[in-house]
Design a protein around this motif. Structure first.
Motif, mmCIF file in Angstrom:
data_model
loop_
_atom_site.group_PDB
_atom_site.id
_atom_site.type_symbol
_atom_site.label_atom_id
_atom_site.label_comp_id
_atom_site.label_asym_id
_atom_site.label_seq_id
_atom_site.Cartn_x
_atom_site.Cartn_y
_atom_site.Cartn_z
ATOM 1 N N ASN A 239 -29.916 50.775 57.553
ATOM 2 C CA ASN A 239 -31.117 50.092 58.018
ATOM 3 C C ASN A 239 -30.832 49.475 59.389
ATOM 4 O O ASN A 239 -29.970 48.599 59.498
ATOM 5 C CB ASN A 239 -31.477 48.998 56.997
ATOM 6 N N PRO A 240 -31.520 49.921 60.444
ATOM 7 C CA PRO A 240 -31.287 49.343 61.770
ATOM 8 C C PRO A 240 -31.485 47.836 61.834
ATOM 9 O O PRO A 240 -30.782 47.150 62.593
ATOM 10 C CB PRO A 240 -32.311 50.069 62.651
ATOM 11 N N ALA A 241 -32.435 47.306 61.058
ATOM 12 C CA ALA A 241 -32.651 45.852 61.069
ATOM 13 C C ALA A 241 -31.435 45.121 60.523
ATOM 14 O O ALA A 241 -31.048 44.057 61.022
ATOM 15 C CB ALA A 241 -33.894 45.496 60.251
ATOM 16 N N VAL A 242 -30.809 45.693 59.493
ATOM 17 C CA VAL A 242 -29.591 45.096 58.938
ATOM 18 C C VAL A 242 -28.441 45.244 59.923
ATOM 19 O O VAL A 242 -27.662 44.305 60.134
ATOM 20 C CB VAL A 242 -29.241 45.748 57.582
ATOM 21 N N THR A 243 -28.319 46.404 60.541
ATOM 22 C CA THR A 243 -27.260 46.620 61.525
ATOM 23 C C THR A 243 -27.351 45.619 62.669
ATOM 24 O O THR A 243 -26.350 45.012 63.066
ATOM 25 C CB THR A 243 -27.342 48.064 62.063
ATOM 26 N N ILE A 244 -28.549 45.437 63.203
ATOM 27 C CA ILE A 244 -28.729 44.486 64.314
ATOM 28 C C ILE A 244 -28.435 43.067 63.845
ATOM 29 O O ILE A 244 -27.782 42.282 64.547
ATOM 30 C CB ILE A 244 -30.153 44.604 64.887
ATOM 31 N N ALA A 245 -28.896 42.724 62.635
ATOM 32 C CA ALA A 245 -28.647 41.379 62.101
ATOM 33 C C ALA A 245 -27.152 41.125 61.925
ATOM 34 O O ALA A 245 -26.653 40.039 62.251
ATOM 35 C CB ALA A 245 -29.374 41.207 60.769
ATOM 36 N N MET A 246 -26.413 42.112 61.425
ATOM 37 C CA MET A 246 -24.981 41.932 61.213
ATOM 38 C C MET A 246 -24.221 41.866 62.534
ATOM 39 O O MET A 246 -23.206 41.175 62.641
ATOM 40 C CB MET A 246 -24.438 43.051 60.327
ATOM 41 N N ALA A 247 -24.715 42.555 63.538
ATOM 42 C CA ALA A 247 -24.117 42.412 64.866
ATOM 43 C C ALA A 247 -24.384 41.021 65.421
ATOM 44 O O ALA A 247 -23.525 40.411 66.072
ATOM 45 C CB ALA A 247 -24.666 43.477 65.805
ATOM 46 N N MET A 248 -25.563 40.487 65.146
ATOM 47 C CA MET A 248 -25.901 39.141 65.617
ATOM 48 C C MET A 248 -25.004 38.078 64.996
ATOM 49 O O MET A 248 -24.641 37.103 65.656
ATOM 50 C CB MET A 248 -27.364 38.825 65.284
ATOM 51 N N ASN A 249 -24.635 38.268 63.714
ATOM 52 C CA ASN A 249 -23.802 37.238 63.077
ATOM 53 C C ASN A 249 -22.310 37.513 63.220
ATOM 54 O O ASN A 249 -21.477 36.810 62.644
ATOM 55 C CB ASN A 249 -24.201 37.039 61.615
ATOM 56 N N SER B 74 -20.476 40.220 62.325
ATOM 57 C CA SER B 74 -19.745 41.011 61.332
ATOM 58 C C SER B 74 -19.725 42.503 61.653
ATOM 59 O O SER B 74 -19.154 43.283 60.893
ATOM 60 C CB SER B 74 -20.340 40.792 59.943
ATOM 61 N N LEU B 75 -20.323 42.898 62.765
ATOM 62 C CA LEU B 75 -20.291 44.288 63.201
ATOM 63 C C LEU B 75 -20.066 44.343 64.700
ATOM 64 O O LEU B 75 -20.683 43.583 65.448
ATOM 65 C CB LEU B 75 -21.603 45.002 62.854
ATOM 66 N N SER B 76 -19.202 45.233 65.129
ATOM 67 C CA SER B 76 -18.949 45.407 66.558
ATOM 68 C C SER B 76 -20.217 45.895 67.260
ATOM 69 O O SER B 76 -20.869 46.838 66.782
ATOM 70 C CB SER B 76 -17.833 46.436 66.765
ATOM 71 N N PRO B 77 -20.573 45.281 68.397
ATOM 72 C CA PRO B 77 -21.769 45.728 69.127
ATOM 73 C C PRO B 77 -21.718 47.204 69.523
ATOM 74 O O PRO B 77 -22.761 47.849 69.645
ATOM 75 C CB PRO B 77 -21.777 44.825 70.371
ATOM 76 N N VAL C 123 -23.596 49.492 67.059
ATOM 77 C CA VAL C 123 -25.015 49.284 66.746
ATOM 78 C C VAL C 123 -25.835 50.541 67.035
ATOM 79 O O VAL C 123 -26.533 51.069 66.157
ATOM 80 C CB VAL C 123 -25.579 48.073 67.519
ATOM 81 N N LEU C 124 -25.773 51.051 68.263
ATOM 82 C CA LEU C 124 -26.581 52.220 68.612
ATOM 83 C C LEU C 124 -26.163 53.460 67.831
ATOM 84 O O LEU C 124 -27.043 54.166 67.302
ATOM 85 C CB LEU C 124 -26.515 52.483 70.121
ATOM 86 N N PRO C 125 -24.864 53.772 67.695
ATOM 87 C CA PRO C 125 -24.488 54.935 66.864
ATOM 88 C C PRO C 125 -24.964 54.814 65.418
ATOM 89 O O PRO C 125 -25.401 55.802 64.823
ATOM 90 C CB PRO C 125 -22.957 54.948 66.946
ATOM 91 N N PHE C 126 -24.878 53.611 64.844
ATOM 92 C CA PHE C 126 -25.366 53.419 63.480
ATOM 93 C C PHE C 126 -26.870 53.700 63.391
ATOM 94 O O PHE C 126 -27.333 54.378 62.470
ATOM 95 C CB PHE C 126 -25.099 51.985 63.010
ATOM 96 N N ILE C 127 -27.627 53.169 64.352
ATOM 97 C CA ILE C 127 -29.081 53.336 64.313
ATOM 98 C C ILE C 127 -29.458 54.804 64.446
ATOM 99 O O ILE C 127 -30.334 55.311 63.719
ATOM 100 C CB ILE C 127 -29.749 52.487 65.404
ATOM 101 N N ILE C 128 -28.808 55.507 65.361
ATOM 102 C CA ILE C 128 -29.082 56.935 65.519
ATOM 103 C C ILE C 128 -28.775 57.687 64.226
ATOM 104 O O ILE C 128 -29.566 58.526 63.760
ATOM 105 C CB ILE C 128 -28.275 57.515 66.695
ATOM 106 N N ALA C 129 -27.625 57.379 63.621
ATOM 107 C CA ALA C 129 -27.239 58.038 62.367
ATOM 108 C C ALA C 129 -28.238 57.730 61.260
ATOM 109 O O ALA C 129 -28.592 58.614 60.447
ATOM 110 C CB ALA C 129 -25.835 57.591 61.960
ATOM 111 N N GLN C 130 -28.716 56.510 61.208
ATOM 112 C CA GLN C 130 -29.670 56.119 60.164
ATOM 113 C C GLN C 130 -31.003 56.849 60.322
ATOM 114 O O GLN C 130 -31.576 57.340 59.331
ATOM 115 C CB GLN C 130 -29.871 54.604 60.197
ATOM 116 N N VAL C 131 -31.499 56.931 61.550
ATOM 117 C CA VAL C 131 -32.772 57.623 61.779
ATOM 118 C C VAL C 131 -32.633 59.119 61.477
ATOM 119 O O VAL C 131 -33.506 59.718 60.824
ATOM 120 C CB VAL C 131 -33.272 57.391 63.214
ATOM 121 N N LEU C 132 -31.528 59.725 61.929
ATOM 122 C CA LEU C 132 -31.298 61.139 61.626
ATOM 123 C C LEU C 132 -31.171 61.359 60.123
ATOM 124 O O LEU C 132 -31.687 62.341 59.577
ATOM 125 C CB LEU C 132 -30.047 61.637 62.345
ATOM 126 N N GLY C 133 -30.490 60.435 59.436
ATOM 127 C CA GLY C 133 -30.397 60.522 57.985
ATOM 128 C C GLY C 133 -31.761 60.439 57.326
ATOM 129 O O GLY C 133 -32.039 61.147 56.350
#
Length: 238
Positions: A68-78, A80-83, A86-96
């Motif tokens: 979920n891109p919203a979760v990915t962005i939120a976890m980067a904000m707090n 717990s995820l390397s910035p 973020v973009l590779p995760f979002i691309i993978a999620q949309v393609l999935g």
């Protein structure tokens, strides 16, 4: 495969499974000649909750299982995820999401031709409002995703027996679906809506109708806003 690529691939596979099972239950309920046709909202809510549970188990083997891109962005904000992820995760999620929706189309291949309700077909792929009122629809998605991310952060802050936290996540999705999903279909996930909507747009279905791009920005932008607000609040109360 590097550790980062493994995580990215896990987001792709996990989101594909999420959409295959989640949009799959929508297809089962919506499409003509389906044995589960008209089985109702309870079935959809439980189906999505179980879809998230299974997808998180699969993706969580090698990654954080955001799906979920919203979760990915939120976890980067707090923090717990390397910035950089973020973009590779979002691309993978949309393609999935696209691939998962295509698999649903294949699984129910004969049913599209015998279903003439264009809204039911689109509802199998993407979300839509029960009452089209963009400000209210936006607020509904913000609130739903706020609850999602707040719940995920709270689950992460508690101790569980190994693997059992995933069932808490499934319960969270079920609660959101039953309590808050009746307004917009609770996308609460940009990839969950955008990926399948793209699949709906490109797939050959004679009765599919319009992909409703006029509404499509709400389930993309509102969840990101809701997730950001959840991180801000959780930071204050933690």
């Amino acid at each position: 495969m590097s550790a980062e690529m493994t995580q990215i691939f896990s987001e792709f596979i996990g989101t594909a499974i999420l959409i295959l099972l989640g949009d799959g239950v929508c297809a089962a309920v919506n499409l003509n000649k389906s044995k589960a046709q008209n089985s109702g909202w309870i079935v959809i809510a439980f189906g999505w909750a179980l879809a998230v549970t299974i997808a998180v188990f699969v993706a969580g083997l090698n990654g954080p299982a955001h799906l979920n891109p919203a979760v990915t962005i939120a976890m980067a904000m707090n923090g717990s995820l390397s910035p950089s992820l973020v973009l590779p995760f979002i691309i993978a999620q949309v393609l999935g999401g696209i691939v998962g929706a295509i698999l649903v189309w294949l699984a129910y291949l004969p049913h599209w031709d015998v279903t003439t309700d264009k809204g039911a077909i689109l509802g199998t792929f993407a979300t839509g409002p029960a009452i089209r009122h963009y400000p209210a629809n936006f607020i509904s998605e913000v609130i739903g995703t706020f609850v999602l991310v707040t719940g995920l952060l709270a689950i992460g802050a508690n101790k569980f027996a190994e693997g059992s936290n995933v069932f808490a996540v499934g319960g969270l999705i079920l609660a959101i679906g039953l309590s808050l999903g009746g307004t917009t279909g609770y996308a609460i996930n940009p990839a969950r809506d955008l990926g399948p909507r793209i699949a709906h747009f490109i797939l050959p279905m004679k009765n599919k109708g319009d992909s409703d791009w006029a509404y499509s920005w709400i389930p993309v932008i509102a969840p990101i806003v809701g997730g950001g607000l959840a991180v801000a609040l959780f930071t204050l109360i933690k």
